[in-house]
Design a protein around this motif. Sequence first.
Motif, mmCIF file in Angstrom:
data_model
loop_
_atom_site.group_PDB
_atom_site.id
_atom_site.type_symbol
_atom_site.label_atom_id
_atom_site.label_comp_id
_atom_site.label_asym_id
_atom_site.label_seq_id
_atom_site.Cartn_x
_atom_site.Cartn_y
_atom_site.Cartn_z
ATOM 1 N N THR A 61 14.660 33.867 -30.220
ATOM 2 C CA THR A 61 16.013 34.419 -30.303
ATOM 3 C C THR A 61 17.047 33.445 -29.763
ATOM 4 N N ALA A 62 16.732 32.797 -28.658
ATOM 5 C CA ALA A 62 17.688 31.866 -28.050
ATOM 6 C C ALA A 62 18.003 30.713 -28.996
ATOM 7 N N ALA A 63 16.988 30.164 -29.643
ATOM 8 C CA ALA A 63 17.211 29.055 -30.574
ATOM 9 C C ALA A 63 18.052 29.509 -31.766
ATOM 10 N N ALA A 64 17.793 30.718 -32.255
ATOM 11 C CA ALA A 64 18.565 31.231 -33.378
ATOM 12 C C ALA A 64 20.031 31.386 -33.003
ATOM 13 N N ARG A 65 20.283 31.860 -31.793
ATOM 14 C CA ARG A 65 21.676 32.033 -31.364
ATOM 15 C C ARG A 65 22.364 30.682 -31.184
ATOM 16 N N ARG A 66 21.636 29.706 -30.676
ATOM 17 C CA ARG A 66 22.238 28.373 -30.566
ATOM 18 C C ARG A 66 22.595 27.832 -31.943
ATOM 19 N N ALA A 67 21.719 28.058 -32.911
ATOM 20 C CA ALA A 67 21.968 27.569 -34.268
ATOM 21 C C ALA A 67 23.203 28.211 -34.883
ATOM 22 N N LEU A 68 23.477 29.451 -34.490
ATOM 23 C CA LEU A 68 24.636 30.177 -35.031
ATOM 24 C C LEU A 68 25.865 30.082 -34.138
ATOM 25 N N GLY A 69 25.760 29.365 -33.031
ATOM 26 C CA GLY A 69 26.897 29.222 -32.121
ATOM 27 C C GLY A 69 27.222 30.489 -31.357
ATOM 28 N N ILE A 70 26.194 31.269 -31.027
ATOM 29 C CA ILE A 70 26.371 32.527 -30.300
ATOM 30 C C ILE A 70 25.768 32.376 -28.906
ATOM 31 N N ARG A 71 26.493 32.822 -27.905
ATOM 32 C CA ARG A 71 25.961 32.694 -26.546
ATOM 33 C C ARG A 71 24.739 33.596 -26.382
ATOM 34 N N GLU A 72 23.802 33.140 -25.555
ATOM 35 C CA GLU A 72 22.537 33.849 -25.412
ATOM 36 C C GLU A 72 22.695 35.239 -24.809
ATOM 37 N N SER A 73 23.739 35.452 -24.019
ATOM 38 C CA SER A 73 23.916 36.732 -23.340
ATOM 39 C C SER A 73 24.609 37.789 -24.201
ATOM 40 N N ALA A 74 25.066 37.406 -25.386
ATOM 41 C CA ALA A 74 25.804 38.343 -26.249
ATOM 42 C C ALA A 74 24.892 39.451 -26.762
ATOM 43 N N ARG A 75 25.506 40.593 -27.101
ATOM 44 C CA ARG A 75 24.772 41.637 -27.826
ATOM 45 C C ARG A 75 25.103 41.462 -29.300
ATOM 46 N N VAL A 76 24.051 41.297 -30.105
ATOM 47 C CA VAL A 76 24.235 40.899 -31.504
ATOM 48 C C VAL A 76 23.651 41.948 -32.439
ATOM 49 N N VAL A 77 24.443 42.341 -33.415
ATOM 50 C CA VAL A 77 23.975 43.212 -34.486
ATOM 51 C C VAL A 77 24.043 42.412 -35.787
ATOM 52 N N THR A 78 22.918 42.271 -36.451
ATOM 53 C CA THR A 78 22.901 41.615 -37.754
ATOM 54 C C THR A 78 23.015 42.676 -38.839
ATOM 55 N N VAL A 79 23.888 42.414 -39.796
ATOM 56 C CA VAL A 79 24.187 43.379 -40.857
ATOM 57 C C VAL A 79 23.743 42.781 -42.180
ATOM 58 N N MET A 80 22.853 43.496 -42.890
ATOM 59 C CA MET A 80 22.271 42.982 -44.125
ATOM 60 C C MET A 80 22.435 44.010 -45.245
ATOM 61 N N PRO A 81 23.585 43.997 -45.940
ATOM 62 C CA PRO A 81 23.844 45.004 -46.970
ATOM 63 C C PRO A 81 23.199 44.705 -48.317
ATOM 64 N N GLY A 82 22.403 43.638 -48.400
ATOM 65 C CA GLY A 82 21.714 43.301 -49.646
ATOM 66 C C GLY A 82 22.196 41.987 -50.214
ATOM 67 N N SER A 83 21.363 41.376 -51.031
ATOM 68 C CA SER A 83 21.680 40.072 -51.604
ATOM 69 C C SER A 83 22.314 40.171 -52.978
ATOM 70 N N ARG A 84 22.167 41.320 -53.639
ATOM 71 C CA ARG A 84 22.677 41.476 -54.996
ATOM 72 C C ARG A 84 23.974 42.282 -54.991
ATOM 73 N N MET A 85 24.838 41.983 -55.941
ATOM 74 C CA MET A 85 26.112 42.692 -56.004
ATOM 75 C C MET A 85 25.898 44.184 -56.207
ATOM 76 N N GLY A 86 24.837 44.562 -56.922
ATOM 77 C CA GLY A 86 24.558 45.981 -57.118
ATOM 78 C C GLY A 86 24.307 46.706 -55.814
ATOM 79 N N GLU A 87 23.671 46.027 -54.859
ATOM 80 C CA GLU A 87 23.441 46.614 -53.541
ATOM 81 C C GLU A 87 24.745 46.684 -52.751
#
Length: 388
Positions: free
Chosen positions: A178-204
Amino acid sequence: MASSADITVAVVAGEVSGDMLAGRLLAGLRPHLPEARFHGIGGPRMAEQGFVSDVPMDTLTVRGLFEIIPRYREIKGIQNALRDRLIAERPNVFIGADYPGFNLGLEQQLREAGIPTMHFVSPQIWAWRGGRIKKIQKAVSHMLVIFPFEEEIYKQAGVPVTYVGHPLAEMIPMEPDTAAARRALGIRESARVVTVMPGSRMGELKYLAAPFVAAVSLLAKRDPGLRFVVPMAGERQRQYFNQLVSEAGLSNVQIDLVDGQSHTAIAAADAVLVASGTATLEVALFKKPMVIAYKVMRASWEIMRHMGYQPWIGLPNILAREFLVPEFLQNAATPQALADAVWKQLEDVPGRLKLVQRFTDMHHSLLRNSAEEGAAAVMRVIQSSKAP
């Protein structure tokens, strides 16, 4: 066996997930068949293995029961043209990579013409449309399945089957960083993070993006420090989602739209709001709490809801045979319900720890060398078809 230069393997994948699955299978096959011809319909992952797509894969991509109607004649024409070409060519094996609405019909016609057929990833006959097993018996010479419980279903139906494990279980680390992923995204390690995934296709996105954005707004009001990460499949999807964010007046909310990088976005999360589909399994393999949502055209839903055989729609719940994580379907997927459920996932620390253990057990159950095991099954079918 003759030189691999004399071997032709035809494959059809109709969407991104099928391209990923078939790409790994072809990667396992290529060392056995270094000079073989791979062609049909596929995407970039398959192309990496020297696959030639006779038709662009995105011409087949469509979602929902009624959404296909305007394009039926076009897609049927593609299927018929490919059928005629393959019957004339007589490949050593045809492999349908998921996409059962298109592939099973094609497989049946090819098998009747004497061409061995394989299907990679079982249709969800254990969830709905169980009558499809009869069509599969006629269409498929050998089934490759990615969930362990599916093997017995096909054995009982008399369909040759091989359980190869799920490719995602190999691709995703058992202990995500998790820490490496947050560094890659420029997010501090102590943040509370919600990832939102509404789908890859326009229909979704058409059905889920708006309630997801509204849920983000509600969550941000509860905790203005929340950070939201939204992986986008393309520029069109980004523009559509950005417009909804702008219309919702969320300029002060920390929302990061990232191009692709879905695995990094999941790994960085404390909780994930996700559209039902393969992404739910990815989230489980990353050991993250999640809330699952599913919405389609109303007419499609009215048919589908009467065809289900079990109470779950999310893959983690189906594999667990219980509601490990909450699901909200169609009209129940309101912004308030989604926001409340995500908030509970963020706050319930003991529950999150239990989920990590359950998802770890699930990961182990799905872990095989799917490329090698799938390739071995394909080679057996090819060799059997060439035996005197």
